[in-house]
Design a protein around this motif. Structure first.
Motif: not given
Lengths: 288, 423
Positions: B203-208, B210-215, B300-303
């Motif tokens: 809920s936190i690490q993946l969305p941040y 992703g929305s920073a442009g990282a994978v 806005r990117i989420s898992a």
């Protein structure tokens, strides 16, 4: 049938249940552990014979060495303190009547509780926010996430769990000392600390050996409480050897390396227990 | 009769009784003429929905009995691995990380078992998650949707924050562009913790990230230790350091801390998934709502994690197992999971039952779906992935505690994760 042959056959028949037990539950697992230690397996794919690769990897693993050190330090914190406190509690309780029995049960209660349950309760007690200790002290202390406080915190919980259990043995030991011996000592002026130093401690040497030996073995195998309290953290500061072994076997799915660790831990525990045995064996034993 | 004879007879009788009891307790219904298929799950709250679904299946298939085995989440992965290794795993089991099992030939090939058209009705994110090497290895059961923000309407009102402001909020390393932090600062006046920045993978690490442009991963190797990853985690760590989120000493070891704080009215914004919706709805003693998560530099990117049922390739009842799998993947069998709002069914046509349930209860669940419009970030996987997560965890914990600089912590965590994968 020749009488001698029959006697030998009878002896082995009587021994058979024990031999089966020892074979199935001791020798076979040891053989399986040694066999596993020579194989690579992820629990799902095929098993591959890898010779001494697992041994080389584990003996060269600094993390495993660190876990051994953590375990030794934890044992050094827990065993002397729980033994001293257990002895103190026993000295106070041994002479009491019915009230003493109730108190002995009360002291032993923590030992009867499931270690994981104890860990969960103490995790709440240690919690920096909303925890009982923080509320009691009126200040926020990060017990379990501090590299300095985490291991002593775990040690304190283990001591709390074991003191009553240790005290039970000392109470039994003290009660086994004939009253005349203690009375004679009292006539000679052995009271208070002198009574403890020159009568109780020497006469309780067999009990002391048992309590220390089992204390060290138990401390070396500590797992559940640590798992529930810290899971080896922060940053491996409470990563005891049983945690490492468990993690290697089930998280990393490398039972071969875990088997090597088990053998190493067994060897260390054997050496410590043997040394304790030698130390106490060479001291005087008393017969009443 | 001699005493010794009595003792021997007594022991023998006791042994016979014990063996009889063990056999009776271990009976599997084979004698009843029905084939028993066992389904293993980890969440108690799903038992009633599955039972209702399977009861309907059994009415239509009287020759098969399906029993549900519940194994707690804390020990699920380890026990499953051991049981599969020992050949005693259930015929069907929930899974999210399946790669080791698929690669070892322990799972039923769903395309072969149910036909290639079976996947057509399932959520494409879920199908992608459980497809490996061109083969689908499990039947999707439900999807989490994306992450959303549960907000405490009372606290927002007291702080003078309109819920609509959350929808336009943007997090950024550039203070001039960062509109999320100012909202959190305003909320700090009314709540001990405005937000739940923490070591929460989904809920936190993946969305941040992703929305920073990282994978998280690229070609099954970890790939988050880079400037984009640094920006994402630096932002989170600063929120904690500034007191806008709970201390990592509270959240690192207690995954429920943030949820409890929100339910106790001590946290204004709680970023989480649809899996917490029912709990919040049942336990929040205040007015609350759902909003979109903040946008990052890349939107806005989420898992979007899914859970599926895998078939045990070593099942002694392959045909019965196949029929149960087909039912659980069908619209009729799958819709039960969404009827009471427990989760979002993986059969796309049945996802509306979930929305309808919550609409009847006055909750608009659109943010869980809308967040995925900009794209989504993969939660990673591959052989050894669970071990890699375990290896990275203590390093990330230190980073959130503020004891390791973000850039070096991410590099260390990435190296530790890759080493774990290599093993």
């Amino acid at each position: 049938m020749d009488r001698t042959v029959r006697r030998i056959a009878t002896s082995y028949a009587l021994l058979l249940p024990s031999l089966i037990g020892v074979g199935c539950f001791l020798l076979l697992p040891i053989a399986v552990v040694l066999w596993l230690s020579l194989h690579s397996w992820n629990l799902l794919g095929p098993m591959k014979f890898t010779g001494l690769d697992n041994w080389r990897a584990v003996l060269g693993d600094r993390q495993f060495g660190h876990s051994l050190v953590v375990t030794v330090v934890l044992t050094a914190m827990v065993v002397p303190v729980q033994t001293a406190l257990g002895f103190g509690v026993a000295a106070l309780l041994a002479g009491r009547g019915r009230g003493g029995t109730v108190l002995r049960v009360v002291y032993a209660l923590p030992w009867m509780c499931a270690p994981v349950a104890v860990g969960v309760v103490w995790q709440w007690i240690f919690a920096p926010t909303g925890g009982a200790l923080s509320a009691l002290l009126g200040r926020r202390i990060e017990w379990l996430s501090s590299p300095v406080l985490a291991l002593p915190g775990v040690a304190a919980v283990l001591i709390w769990m074991n003191v009553g259990y240790v005290a039970l043995f000392f109470v039994a030991g003290i009660r086994a000392i004939p009253g005349e011996v203690l009375d004679a000592g009292a006539l000679d002026g052995a009271t208070g600390w002198r009574r403890t130093r020159w009568l109780l401690l020497p006469l309780l040497r067999p009990t002391m050996f048992f309590v220390l030996a089992t204390g060290v073995l138990t401390a070396f195998q500590t797992f559940d409480t640590v798992y529930a309290l810290t899971r080896g953290g922060p940053d491996h500061h409470t990563d005891v050897v049983a945690m490492r072994l468990y993690s290697e076997a089930f998280d990393a799915a490398r039972p071969g390396r875990a088997a090597v660790m088990a053998v190493v831990v067994f060897a260390v525990m054997f050496v410590i227990t043997f040394a304790q045995h030698r130390y106490f064996r060479d001291r005087t034993s008393y017969e009443y | 009769m001699k005493d010794s004879t009595r003792v021997v007879l007594g022991i023998a009788l006791a042994v016979v009784l014990l063996i009889g009891a063990a056999l009776w307790l271990g009976r599997d219904g084979v004698g009843s003429g029905r084939t028993m298929v066992r389904l293993r799950i980890w969440d108690q709250s799903f038992v009633s929905a599955y039972r209702a679904s399977l009861d309907e299946f059994e009415r239509a298939n009287p020759d098969i009995e399906v029993r549900i085995t519940l194994v707690p989440w804390a020990s699920y992965a380890r026990k499953l691995r051991l049981d599969v290794a020992g050949g005693i795993a259930d015929d069907l089991f929930w899974t999210s990380l399946y790669e080791d099992y698929a690669d070892s030939g322990k799972l039923v090939d769903i395309g072969q078992a149910l036909g290639p058209e079976a996947a057509a009705g399932w959520d494409p994110f879920a199908v992608a998650q459980f497809t490996r090497g061109g083969t689908l290895w499990a039947v999707p059961q439900f999807v989490d949707g994306g992450s959303a923000i549960f907000y405490n309407r009372d606290l927002l009102e007291r702080a003078g924050v309109d819920p609509g402001e959350l929808t336009g909020a943007r997090w950024s390393a550039d203070p001039a562009a960062d509109t999320f932090r100012p909202i959190l600062r305003r909320l700090h006046a009314t709540a001990p913790w405005p937000y739940n920045a923490a070591k929460d993978f989904q809920s936190i690490q993946l969305p941040y990230l992703g929305s920073a442009g990282a994978v998280l991963q690229r070609d099954e190797r970890f790939a988050f230790a880079n400037p984009q990853g640094d920006i994402a985690f630096e932002y989170l760590v600063r929120l904690i350091a500034d007191g806008l989120s709970p201390s990592a000493a509270d959240t690192n070891n207690s995954g429920d801390f943030a949820e409890n704080a929100f339910l106790q009215g001590k946290m204004a914004l709680f970023q989480s998934g649809s899996f917490n919706l029912a709990t919040v709805a049942q336990n929040a003693g205040f007015r609350w709502g759902l909003a979109l998560i903040p946008q990052g530099p890349k939107g806005r990117i989420s898992a979007n994690n899914s859970i599926a049922v895998a078939g045990n390739a070593a099942s002694p009842h392959p045909e019965a197992t196949r029929r149960v799998l087909a039912w659980l993947g069908s619209a009729a069998g799958n819709r039960y999971l969404g009827v009471d709002g427990a989760t979002i069914p993986a059969v796309v046509a049945e996802q509306q039952v979930y929305r309808d349930y919550w609409a009847r209860h006055g909750v608009d669940v659109t943010p869980f779906f809308e967040v995925l419009r900009d794209g989504w970030i993969s939660g990673g996987g591959g052989p050894g992935f669970p071990a890699a997560l375990e290896a990275m965890d203590p390093i990330l914990a230190e980073m959130f505690l503020g004891r390791l600089p973000v850039a070096s912590a991410l590099q260390r965590a990435q190296d530790a994760g890759d080493r774990a994968l290599d093993r």
